[in-house]
Design an enzyme around this catalytic site. Sequence first.
Site, PDB file in Angstrom:
ATOM      1  N   LYS A 137       0.833  -1.140  -0.033  1.00  0.00           N
ATOM      2  CA  LYS A 137       0.081   0.135   0.091  1.00  0.00           C
ATOM      3  C   LYS A 137       1.000   1.324  -0.136  1.00  0.00           C
ATOM      4  O   LYS A 137       2.041   1.163   0.423  1.00  0.00           O
ATOM      5  CB  LYS A 137      -1.134  -0.067   1.200  1.00  0.00           C
ATOM      6  CG  LYS A 137      -0.512  -0.389   2.531  1.00  0.00           C
ATOM      7  CD  LYS A 137       0.595   0.405   3.075  1.00  0.00           C
ATOM      8  CE  LYS A 137       0.567   1.877   3.328  1.00  0.00           C
ATOM      9  NZ  LYS A 137       2.015   2.436   3.863  1.00  0.00           N
ATOM     10  N   TYR A 139      -4.376   4.361   6.409  1.00  0.00           N
ATOM     11  CA  TYR A 139      -5.044   3.492   7.534  1.00  0.00           C
ATOM     12  C   TYR A 139      -6.015   4.022   8.111  1.00  0.00           C
ATOM     13  O   TYR A 139      -7.268   3.202   8.488  1.00  0.00           O
ATOM     14  CB  TYR A 139      -3.770   3.171   8.587  1.00  0.00           C
ATOM     15  CG  TYR A 139      -2.691   2.242   8.154  1.00  0.00           C
ATOM     16  CD1 TYR A 139      -2.896   0.907   8.033  1.00  0.00           C
ATOM     17  CD2 TYR A 139      -1.566   2.772   7.751  1.00  0.00           C
ATOM     18  CE1 TYR A 139      -1.841   0.198   7.771  1.00  0.00           C
ATOM     19  CE2 TYR A 139      -0.376   2.092   7.435  1.00  0.00           C
ATOM     20  CZ  TYR A 139      -0.770   0.671   7.360  1.00  0.00           C
ATOM     21  OH  TYR A 139       0.486  -0.199   6.965  1.00  0.00           O
TER      22      TYR A 139
HETATM   23  P1  NAD Z   1      12.308   1.355   2.548  1.00  0.00           P
HETATM   24  O1  NAD Z   1      12.814   2.731   1.995  1.00  0.00           O
HETATM   25  O2  NAD Z   1      12.872   0.656   3.699  1.00  0.00           O
HETATM   26  O3  NAD Z   1      12.803   0.313   1.417  1.00  0.00           O
HETATM   27  C1  NAD Z   1      12.521   0.327   0.123  1.00  0.00           C
HETATM   28  C2  NAD Z   1      13.323  -0.174  -0.750  1.00  0.00           C
HETATM   29  O4  NAD Z   1      13.337  -0.063  -2.248  1.00  0.00           O
HETATM   30  C3  NAD Z   1      14.694  -0.138  -0.357  1.00  0.00           C
HETATM   31  O5  NAD Z   1      15.495  -1.591  -0.512  1.00  0.00           O
HETATM   32  C4  NAD Z   1      15.531   0.286  -1.511  1.00  0.00           C
HETATM   33  O6  NAD Z   1      16.999   0.174  -1.781  1.00  0.00           O
HETATM   34  C5  NAD Z   1      14.693   0.053  -2.753  1.00  0.00           C
HETATM   35  N1  NAD Z   1      14.632   0.894  -3.790  1.00  0.00           N
HETATM   36  C6  NAD Z   1      14.546   0.668  -5.120  1.00  0.00           C
HETATM   37  N2  NAD Z   1      14.565   1.773  -5.750  1.00  0.00           N
HETATM   38  C7  NAD Z   1      14.561   2.723  -5.199  1.00  0.00           C
HETATM   39  C8  NAD Z   1      14.540   4.214  -5.244  1.00  0.00           C
HETATM   40  N3  NAD Z   1      14.534   4.811  -6.615  1.00  0.00           N
HETATM   41  N4  NAD Z   1      14.414   5.109  -4.392  1.00  0.00           N
HETATM   42  C9  NAD Z   1      14.416   4.521  -2.998  1.00  0.00           C
HETATM   43  N5  NAD Z   1      14.233   3.297  -2.838  1.00  0.00           N
HETATM   44  C10 NAD Z   1      14.295   2.417  -3.607  1.00  0.00           C
HETATM   45  O7  NAD Z   1      10.739   1.371   2.554  1.00  0.00           O
HETATM   46  P2  NAD Z   1       9.825   0.470   3.239  1.00  0.00           P
HETATM   47  O8  NAD Z   1       9.332   1.064   4.641  1.00  0.00           O
HETATM   48  O9  NAD Z   1      10.380  -0.983   3.276  1.00  0.00           O
HETATM   49  O10 NAD Z   1       8.538   0.760   2.245  1.00  0.00           O
HETATM   50  C11 NAD Z   1       8.267  -0.087   1.232  1.00  0.00           C
HETATM   51  C12 NAD Z   1       6.981  -0.156   0.664  1.00  0.00           C
HETATM   52  O11 NAD Z   1       6.244  -0.749   1.678  1.00  0.00           O
HETATM   53  C13 NAD Z   1       6.385   1.229   0.780  1.00  0.00           C
HETATM   54  O12 NAD Z   1       5.244   1.308  -0.553  1.00  0.00           O
HETATM   55  C14 NAD Z   1       5.391   1.497   1.792  1.00  0.00           C
HETATM   56  O13 NAD Z   1       4.489   2.059   1.822  1.00  0.00           O
HETATM   57  C15 NAD Z   1       5.177   0.061   2.216  1.00  0.00           C
HETATM   58  N6  NAD Z   1       4.988  -0.094   3.643  1.00  0.00           N
HETATM   59  C16 NAD Z   1       4.008  -1.057   4.307  1.00  0.00           C
HETATM   60  C17 NAD Z   1       4.021  -1.243   5.309  1.00  0.00           C
HETATM   61  C18 NAD Z   1       2.595  -2.203   5.973  1.00  0.00           C
HETATM   62  O14 NAD Z   1       2.444  -2.325   7.031  1.00  0.00           O
HETATM   63  N7  NAD Z   1       1.921  -2.881   5.128  1.00  0.00           N
HETATM   64  C19 NAD Z   1       4.708  -0.896   6.454  1.00  0.00           C
HETATM   65  C20 NAD Z   1       6.006  -0.132   5.801  1.00  0.00           C
HETATM   66  C21 NAD Z   1       5.878   0.184   4.498  1.00  0.00           C
END
Ligand code: NAD
Length: 414
Positions: free
Chosen positions: A180, A265
């Site tokens: 999401k 949420y």
């Molecule tokens: P994060 O920044 O920790 O991870 C993102 C990943 O994408 C990293 O490994 C990064 O290297 C990679 N990536 C690839 N291309 C990129 C770019 N151009 N710029 C930045 N990063 C790039 O983020 P996250 O917290 O893991 O979130 C990822 C997704 O998950 C988002 O869509 C977020 O909304 C979603 N999320 C959902 C929940 C949930 O409870 N369902 C919780 C947190 C995050």
Amino acid sequence: MHCREVEFYWREFEVEVLFEGIHMDEMKETGEKTDGAEVAGSDVTRRGFLKKAGQGIIAVNAATLLTGSAGAQHVPDPPGKKLGWAIVGLGNLSINEILPAFARCEHSKVVALVSGHPDKAARLAARYGVSPKAIYNYQNYDSIRDNPQIDVVYIVLPNGMHAEYTIKAHQAGKHVLSEKPMANTPADCEAMIEAAQKANRKLMVAYRCRYEPFNQEMIKIARSQEFGPIKVIVADHGFSIGDPSQWRLKKDLAGGGSLMDIGIYSLQATRYITGEEPTEVNAMMYNTPGDVRFKEVEETINFQLRFPSGALANCSSSYGYSGENRYRVIGTKGWFELEPATGYRGQRMRIRRWDVTEEKDIQPVDHFASEMDHMSQCVMKDISPLTPGEEGLKDLKVMMAIYEAARSQKTIEL
Ligand code: NAD
């Protein structure tokens, strides 16, 4: 202890549940949820937990000795068929929640990783038993089509990348679970849905709260009308975001600010609690002048929704206030609420009937294992997921209307 904003925000709930039965409010808790800040008191809190948890372990062992262990054993069934999953994007969520959750899955196993960081991917592959041959990067991503072990692709990338990598996965013949918000725009959501239909593959949005029992119980109570018709829902989600350079604060990668990330949420809760679609939206937005974090996206956005039954919702979403994670549903005979409501764990439910308030105890589950297994079962049984692409599209349309209402300072009809 140095913390990162989102990670720490959820971690509080992790601590609470790790040492179950001991509530945060029994503890000396003075930690603030700000990026990179020293969290005063959190060590004391942890030690307090450990001390009490230690007593808990002794109590359990003593009980086991008294009752005898053999009769109480639950011997699980051998594993059934498990579908193979590829995880795309190895950031915080993948590393801390999704990959560990496979150990608790009945129908899902991780078989491939996609990352731009080969060293990190190799370490995680070794840890989770993924073949080095099944590590992909963003350049050779399309070749997942040649790996028949991959059934489902889980997109865990920044929001603005969900559409592209979902569509490519469908074109490679794979089913997709997208994090999401589903995408940055309704048009991107529509393109994802179309790609799934064209490939005859399933598309699900990772609304994990729909797959965990506390939020499910809230829905059940709402539908039963035990508290009479719903009059008002109050929902607040937010935290103080840190590092100004992160993708969550870049419009092209995040689609928007707090609303797209965490306010969603609140919106989801109002929709699944009422089981209705909003017909009107009002909103107000605020960015602290000069705050470098909010040059491209909104800090705080409050919004109101009207539902066909007459239920009204007051919601807030913020990257500027200290952690809030709750919603309360107010009917004519009482209220029921979750706080925390939508964290990875640690949900607590309270119910107020007339003038009596009680807490309802429910056995928690691993949200990620539950949602991944749901997706695997939908694929195996060829049924539609509970939260398909169309559900993500509905949220995107309402969020666009919320932004429009805030910009125009007018009520927007949906
Ligand atoms: P994060 O920044 O920790 O991870 C993102 C990943 O994408 C990293 O490994 C990064 O290297 C990679 N990536 C690839 N291309 C990129 C770019 N151009 N710029 C930045 N990063 C790039 O983020 P996250 O917290 O893991 O979130 C990822 C997704 O998950 C988002 O869509 C977020 O909304 C979603 N999320 C959902 C929940 C949930 O409870 N369902 C919780 C947190 C995050």
